[in-house]
Design an enzyme around this catalytic site. Structure first.
Site, PDB file in Angstrom:
ATOM      1  N   PHE A 130       0.854  -1.184   0.000  1.00 51.32           N
ATOM      2  CA  PHE A 130       0.000   0.000   0.000  1.00 51.32           C
ATOM      3  C   PHE A 130       0.901   1.250   0.000  1.00 51.32           C
ATOM      4  O   PHE A 130       1.918   1.284   0.691  1.00 51.32           O
ATOM      5  CB  PHE A 130      -0.834  -0.049   1.278  1.00 51.32           C
ATOM      6  CG  PHE A 130      -1.939   0.942   1.362  1.00 51.32           C
ATOM      7  CD1 PHE A 130      -3.211   0.629   0.891  1.00 51.32           C
ATOM      8  CD2 PHE A 130      -1.730   2.190   1.935  1.00 51.32           C
ATOM      9  CE1 PHE A 130      -4.235   1.549   0.990  1.00 51.32           C
ATOM     10  CE2 PHE A 130      -2.759   3.111   2.026  1.00 51.32           C
ATOM     11  CZ  PHE A 130      -4.016   2.791   1.553  1.00 51.32           C
ATOM     12  N   ASP A 202       2.092  -5.392   8.536  1.00 51.16           N
ATOM     13  CA  ASP A 202       0.928  -4.521   8.382  1.00 51.16           C
ATOM     14  C   ASP A 202      -0.296  -5.414   8.213  1.00 51.16           C
ATOM     15  O   ASP A 202      -0.414  -6.140   7.221  1.00 51.16           O
ATOM     16  CB  ASP A 202       1.115  -3.622   7.155  1.00 51.16           C
ATOM     17  CG  ASP A 202      -0.049  -2.655   7.009  1.00 51.16           C
ATOM     18  OD1 ASP A 202      -1.177  -3.030   7.370  1.00 51.16           O
ATOM     19  OD2 ASP A 202       0.165  -1.522   6.539  1.00 51.16           O
ATOM     20  N   TYR A 227     -10.652   0.645  10.942  1.00 50.72           N
ATOM     21  CA  TYR A 227     -11.912   0.924  10.236  1.00 50.72           C
ATOM     22  C   TYR A 227     -12.251  -0.040   9.112  1.00 50.72           C
ATOM     23  O   TYR A 227     -13.254   0.125   8.447  1.00 50.72           O
ATOM     24  CB  TYR A 227     -11.917   2.361   9.699  1.00 50.72           C
ATOM     25  CG  TYR A 227     -10.721   2.753   8.854  1.00 50.72           C
ATOM     26  CD1 TYR A 227     -10.644   2.370   7.525  1.00 50.72           C
ATOM     27  CD2 TYR A 227      -9.688   3.507   9.385  1.00 50.72           C
ATOM     28  CE1 TYR A 227      -9.557   2.725   6.741  1.00 50.72           C
ATOM     29  CE2 TYR A 227      -8.591   3.865   8.623  1.00 50.72           C
ATOM     30  CZ  TYR A 227      -8.529   3.469   7.298  1.00 50.72           C
ATOM     31  OH  TYR A 227      -7.442   3.818   6.534  1.00 50.72           O
ATOM     32  N   LYS A 228     -11.394  -1.036   8.866  1.00 47.60           N
ATOM     33  CA  LYS A 228     -11.694  -1.996   7.791  1.00 47.60           C
ATOM     34  C   LYS A 228     -12.502  -3.160   8.375  1.00 47.60           C
ATOM     35  O   LYS A 228     -13.649  -2.973   8.748  1.00 47.60           O
ATOM     36  CB  LYS A 228     -10.415  -2.407   7.083  1.00 47.60           C
ATOM     37  CG  LYS A 228      -9.836  -1.218   6.299  1.00 47.60           C
ATOM     38  CD  LYS A 228      -8.481  -1.462   5.704  1.00 47.60           C
ATOM     39  CE  LYS A 228      -8.022  -0.212   4.945  1.00 47.60           C
ATOM     40  NZ  LYS A 228      -6.590  -0.207   4.683  1.00 47.60           N
ATOM     41  N   ARG A 376     -12.572  -4.283  -6.921  1.00 51.76           N
ATOM     42  CA  ARG A 376     -12.293  -5.009  -5.680  1.00 51.76           C
ATOM     43  C   ARG A 376     -13.584  -5.286  -4.933  1.00 51.76           C
ATOM     44  O   ARG A 376     -14.415  -4.395  -4.748  1.00 51.76           O
ATOM     45  CB  ARG A 376     -11.435  -4.138  -4.758  1.00 51.76           C
ATOM     46  CG  ARG A 376      -9.985  -4.404  -4.815  1.00 51.76           C
ATOM     47  CD  ARG A 376      -9.200  -3.777  -3.684  1.00 51.76           C
ATOM     48  NE  ARG A 376      -9.829  -2.674  -2.956  1.00 51.76           N
ATOM     49  CZ  ARG A 376      -9.296  -2.113  -1.888  1.00 51.76           C
ATOM     50  NH1 ARG A 376      -8.158  -2.552  -1.389  1.00 51.76           N
ATOM     51  NH2 ARG A 376      -9.902  -1.112  -1.274  1.00 51.76           N
TER      52      ARG A 376
HETATM   53  C1  LIG Z   1      -5.885   0.901   4.663  1.00 53.23           C
HETATM   54  C2  LIG Z   1      -4.423   0.799   4.747  1.00 53.23           C
HETATM   55  C3  LIG Z   1      -3.663   1.833   5.306  1.00 53.23           C
HETATM   56  C4  LIG Z   1      -4.358   3.072   5.777  1.00 53.23           C
HETATM   57  O1  LIG Z   1      -3.549   3.990   6.415  1.00 53.23           O
HETATM   58  P1  LIG Z   1      -4.252   5.251   7.084  1.00 53.23           P
HETATM   59  O2  LIG Z   1      -3.183   5.943   7.799  1.00 53.23           O
HETATM   60  O3  LIG Z   1      -5.359   4.736   7.952  1.00 53.23           O
HETATM   61  O4  LIG Z   1      -4.847   6.078   5.988  1.00 53.23           O
HETATM   62  C5  LIG Z   1      -2.297   1.650   5.388  1.00 53.23           C
HETATM   63  N1  LIG Z   1      -1.695   0.510   4.950  1.00 53.23           N
HETATM   64  C6  LIG Z   1      -2.427  -0.500   4.419  1.00 53.23           C
HETATM   65  C7  LIG Z   1      -1.742  -1.748   3.962  1.00 53.23           C
HETATM   66  C8  LIG Z   1      -3.797  -0.372   4.270  1.00 53.23           C
HETATM   67  O5  LIG Z   1      -4.496  -1.353   3.733  1.00 53.23           O
END
Ligand SMILES: *Cc1c(COP(=O)(O)O)cnc(C)c1O
Length: 417
Positions: A130, A202, A227-228, A376
């Site tokens: 990400f 992560d 939040y996921k 997705r």
């Molecule tokens: C959703 C996600 C993030 C989100 O980071 P935020 O700081 O909450 O915006 C980071 N890394 C991964 C792998 C994600 O899937």
């Protein structure tokens, strides 16, 4: 065609009626008629959250005022909610803190990892991570004078076995956020440890979606999103895991007063608290923390193995529906078909992904897209049914057949895709 549709409908009905977890959907407030397959970006609203938030606002804040830091144990919330998250990711109590965003916690975890392994010149990151993970790894490398090495996820273990003694830390993710491909974190963690490096995970697309056992894995540090799949609400605080064995040496890059040994009688110098409390920073976002704490009750009494089995049944069924209904329309599943290599989402490749996802939303089927060409579909097995999956795929077939997404092919994209 109609016999295919009929066969899939019969299969969805049979799977749903045999589903031991179907009743869990009542733990959520989902709008009627909506098929929600974007819980991998923002989990649905748990029914437990609104009354807890109303109480937090009116009684705890409105009436209790500052007294609530003590009387409603606000002060302890980051570690209390941390332990609740810990139960879902296989962390024994006292190793998880909740607060700040995933991006901030990534910075903290990577900086602390590098400080735990001084003198090693490399920071290694999954090339397809990400974006925020890659950007932060690059910045942490720059701050500490390390070089960043980006390699594909399936080359991480190999790199560690070749030049691991030069590596301070490796940052990986069990689930690829675009394709949903699952990589076994055990091999990378082992390779890191064999070389004396640290493994940072992560868990954004894994926490709440699959069974995890951070302690058994031997993970050093980990972060994840609130939040996921954890359903804590938009911008819910993220979590940071620091294994017990690293806490004494955990040197926080953000030495805020909440992580001080005695926040209310501070000595002149920063003196970190014992244990995971030293991973705190500043005043926690109480409303969001309490919302997340309430949200996590959706997992109460839920067997993680059963949740995983249902998730795999849903994603497997989605791929089958795509094969039967969408192959002729130019869609190609890119998510591994082998269950052991799948997270809790399916991605389909199609050059008009953006327009198709918009047209789907117009018909109350919500997924998302990742540029340039992936649709997705995340399944949260707590509230998604096989019938939902089938409706999403038949709707997508209708849209593609009618070219109903044509208006979205040109023109401006929404800010958030
Ligand atoms: C959703 C996600 C993030 C989100 O980071 P935020 O700081 O909450 O915006 C980071 N890394 C991964 C792998 C994600 O899937």
């Amino acid at each position: 065609m109609s016999s295919t549709a009929g066969r899939l409908a019969a299969r969805a009905a049979a799977l749903d009626s045999a589903d031991p977890l179907s009743g869990l959907r009542e733990r959520f407030l989902l709008p009627p008629g909506v098929v929600y397959l974007d819980g991998n970006s923002l989990g649905a609203l748990p029914a437990a959250v609104p009354p807890v938030l109303a109480d937090a606002v009116h009684r705890q804040w409105g009436t209790g005022l500052i007294r609530s830091w003590n009387e409603h144990a606000w002060w302890q919330a980051p570690l209390r909610v941390g332990d609740a998250v810990g139960r879902l990711v296989g962390a024994a109590p006292g190793q998880v803190v909740v607060g700040d965003s995933t991006s901030v916690q990534l910075f903290n975890a990577l900086s602390a990892a590098v400080r735990l392994r001084p003198g090693r010149p490399l920071l290694v990151v999954d090339r397809d991570h990400f974006p925020t993970d890659r950007y932060l790894a690059a910045s942490v490398a720059r701050i500490h004078g390390l070089r960043l090495r980006s390699v594909p996820a399936d080359a991480l273990a190999d790199l560690l076995s070749r030049e691991g003694e030069r590596v301070a830390a490796v940052l990986g993710a069990p689930v690829d956020y675009r394709t949903g491909r699952l990589t076994d974190p055990a091999a990378v963690t082992r390779a890191a440890h064999d070389a004396g490096a640290l493994a940072v995970w992560d868990l954004c697309h894994a926490a709440g979606a699959l069974p995890l056992d951070l302690d058994a894995l031997g993970a050093d540090l980990a972060v994840g999103c609130g939040y996921k799949y954890l359903c804590g609400g938009p911008g819910a605080p993220a979590f940071l895991y620091v294994a017990h064995r690293h806490q004494a040496g955990f040197d926080h890059p953000l030495t805020g007063w909440n992580g001080h040994a005695d926040p209310f009688d501070p000595t002149e110098e920063y003196r970190p608290a014992e244990g995971i409390a030293r991973a705190r920073i500043g005043t926690p976002p109480m409303l969001s923390l309490l919302a997340l704490e309430a949200a996590l009750t959706v997992f109460d009494g839920v067997d993680p193995a059963r949740l995983r089995a249902k998730s795999l049944s849903l994603t497997g069924f989605l791929i089958d529906c795509a094969d039967d209904l969408l192959a002729t329309e130019g869609f190609t599943p890119v998510t591994p078909r082998e269950p052991a290599r799948r997270g809790s989402q399916v991605a389909l490749r199609h050059p008009e992904a953006y327009a198709l996802v918009r047209a789907l939303a117009d018909r109350e089927v919500i997924g998302d897209m990742r540029a340039p060409d992936l649709l997705r579909f995340g399944v949260n097995a707590l509230y998604v049914s096989h019938a939902d999956v089938l409706r999403a795929m038949t709707t997508l077939r209708e849209i593609a057949g009618e070219r109903a997404h044509r208006p979205y092919l040109a023109g401006q994209r929404a800010v958030v895709t």
